[in-house]
Write a protein that holds these residues in place. Structure first.
Motif, PDB file in Angstrom:
ATOM      1  N   TRP A 159      15.769 -15.825 -22.782  1.00 60.75           N
ATOM      2  CA  TRP A 159      17.045 -15.171 -22.524  1.00 60.75           C
ATOM      3  C   TRP A 159      17.147 -14.758 -20.884  1.00 60.75           C
ATOM      4  O   TRP A 159      18.193 -14.450 -20.497  1.00 60.75           O
ATOM      5  CB  TRP A 159      17.206 -13.977 -23.356  1.00 60.75           C
ATOM      6  N   ARG A 160      15.860 -14.825 -20.201  1.00 60.87           N
ATOM      7  CA  ARG A 160      15.690 -14.235 -18.934  1.00 60.87           C
ATOM      8  C   ARG A 160      16.325 -15.132 -17.831  1.00 60.87           C
ATOM      9  O   ARG A 160      16.333 -16.285 -17.861  1.00 60.87           O
ATOM     10  CB  ARG A 160      14.233 -14.254 -18.837  1.00 60.87           C
ATOM     11  N   ASP A 161      17.382 -14.406 -17.097  1.00 61.90           N
ATOM     12  CA  ASP A 161      17.791 -14.976 -15.897  1.00 61.90           C
ATOM     13  C   ASP A 161      17.388 -14.712 -14.632  1.00 61.90           C
ATOM     14  O   ASP A 161      17.537 -15.125 -13.546  1.00 61.90           O
ATOM     15  CB  ASP A 161      19.631 -14.606 -16.075  1.00 61.90           C
ATOM     16  N   TRP A 162      16.453 -13.511 -14.775  1.00 57.81           N
ATOM     17  CA  TRP A 162      15.712 -12.939 -13.699  1.00 57.81           C
ATOM     18  C   TRP A 162      14.700 -13.619 -13.128  1.00 57.81           C
ATOM     19  O   TRP A 162      13.872 -13.876 -13.820  1.00 57.81           O
ATOM     20  CB  TRP A 162      15.614 -11.344 -13.595  1.00 57.81           C
ATOM     21  N   LEU A 175      18.710  -6.224 -18.995  1.00 59.92           N
ATOM     22  CA  LEU A 175      17.961  -6.328 -17.521  1.00 59.92           C
ATOM     23  C   LEU A 175      18.709  -7.450 -16.786  1.00 59.92           C
ATOM     24  O   LEU A 175      18.846  -7.176 -15.773  1.00 59.92           O
ATOM     25  CB  LEU A 175      16.414  -6.743 -17.597  1.00 59.92           C
ATOM     26  N   ASN A 176      19.064  -8.703 -17.471  1.00 55.81           N
ATOM     27  CA  ASN A 176      19.797  -9.629 -16.783  1.00 55.81           C
ATOM     28  C   ASN A 176      21.134  -8.966 -16.251  1.00 55.81           C
ATOM     29  O   ASN A 176      21.596  -9.207 -15.095  1.00 55.81           O
ATOM     30  CB  ASN A 176      20.384 -10.691 -17.667  1.00 55.81           C
ATOM     31  N   GLY A 177      21.860  -7.972 -16.858  1.00 56.46           N
ATOM     32  CA  GLY A 177      23.014  -7.265 -16.576  1.00 56.46           C
ATOM     33  C   GLY A 177      22.542  -6.383 -15.343  1.00 56.46           C
ATOM     34  O   GLY A 177      23.155  -6.436 -14.195  1.00 56.46           O
ATOM     35  N   VAL A 178      21.325  -5.729 -15.232  1.00 54.57           N
ATOM     36  CA  VAL A 178      20.926  -4.743 -14.251  1.00 54.57           C
ATOM     37  C   VAL A 178      20.854  -5.760 -12.776  1.00 54.57           C
ATOM     38  O   VAL A 178      21.350  -5.301 -11.722  1.00 54.57           O
ATOM     39  CB  VAL A 178      19.955  -4.124 -14.535  1.00 54.57           C
ATOM     40  N   ASP A 179      20.135  -6.931 -13.112  1.00 54.05           N
ATOM     41  CA  ASP A 179      19.729  -7.786 -11.962  1.00 54.05           C
ATOM     42  C   ASP A 179      20.852  -8.260 -11.289  1.00 54.05           C
ATOM     43  O   ASP A 179      20.949  -8.486 -10.118  1.00 54.05           O
ATOM     44  CB  ASP A 179      18.861  -8.892 -12.481  1.00 54.05           C
ATOM     45  N   GLY A 180      22.071  -8.415 -12.139  1.00 53.98           N
ATOM     46  CA  GLY A 180      23.361  -9.516 -11.522  1.00 53.98           C
ATOM     47  C   GLY A 180      24.468  -8.118 -11.052  1.00 53.98           C
ATOM     48  O   GLY A 180      25.271  -8.625 -10.593  1.00 53.98           O
TER      49      GLY A 180
END
Length: 135
Positions: free
Chosen positions: A132-135, A77-82
């Motif tokens: 792990w969450r960046d979003w 999901l971090n990848g999707v968000d970024g």
């Protein structure tokens, strides 16, 4: 089965579009009906489908297995968000909350006692994605 957040987002956009068309809300709200690009919705759905499959295939439900699945979904999901291909749109506060709730509910639906899992790590159930969450 918990609704995937993109289902909620699609429904909300459709509702706003109907309200604009009906004159219930002003034309300044028309942009809200396009708040979530289809690329973001599809990518998020794909990540969550993979998460559901992974959690559904866990045999032992050990803390390590479960947190491994949580880490993988959060990193994806971090990848999707970024991803810039979504036109600079990503997850905001409400979307973040829905994604975290979805992860929690999905784990629970597959037999994971999320509160106990979190307690064994010394965290609250709301914090299971935080490492792990960046979003």
């Amino acid at each position: 089965m918990a609704n995937r957040p993109p289902e909620n987002w699609r429904a909300w956009m459709a509702e706003v579009a109907r309200d604009v068309e009906a004159g219930i809300v002003g034309p300044e709200c028309v942009g809200a009906a396009e708040m979530y690009p289809e690329s973001l919705l599809r990518a998020t759905d794909a990540v969550l489908v993979a998460f559901e499959a992974e959690v559904g295939g866990l045999v032992e439900l050990s803390d390590e297995e479960v947190f491994g699945a949580v880490e993988r979904v959060v990193v994806a999901l971090n990848g999707v968000d970024g991803d810039a291909s979504h036109g600079g749109v990503g997850y905001c506060t409400e979307e973040r909350e829905q994604l975290c709730e979805y992860i929690d509910l999905t784990l629970g639906e597959h037999g994971v006692d999320v509160a106990a899992l979190a307690a064994r790590r010394g965290i609250s159930r709301a914090e299971i994605t935080d490492a792990w969450r960046d979003w």
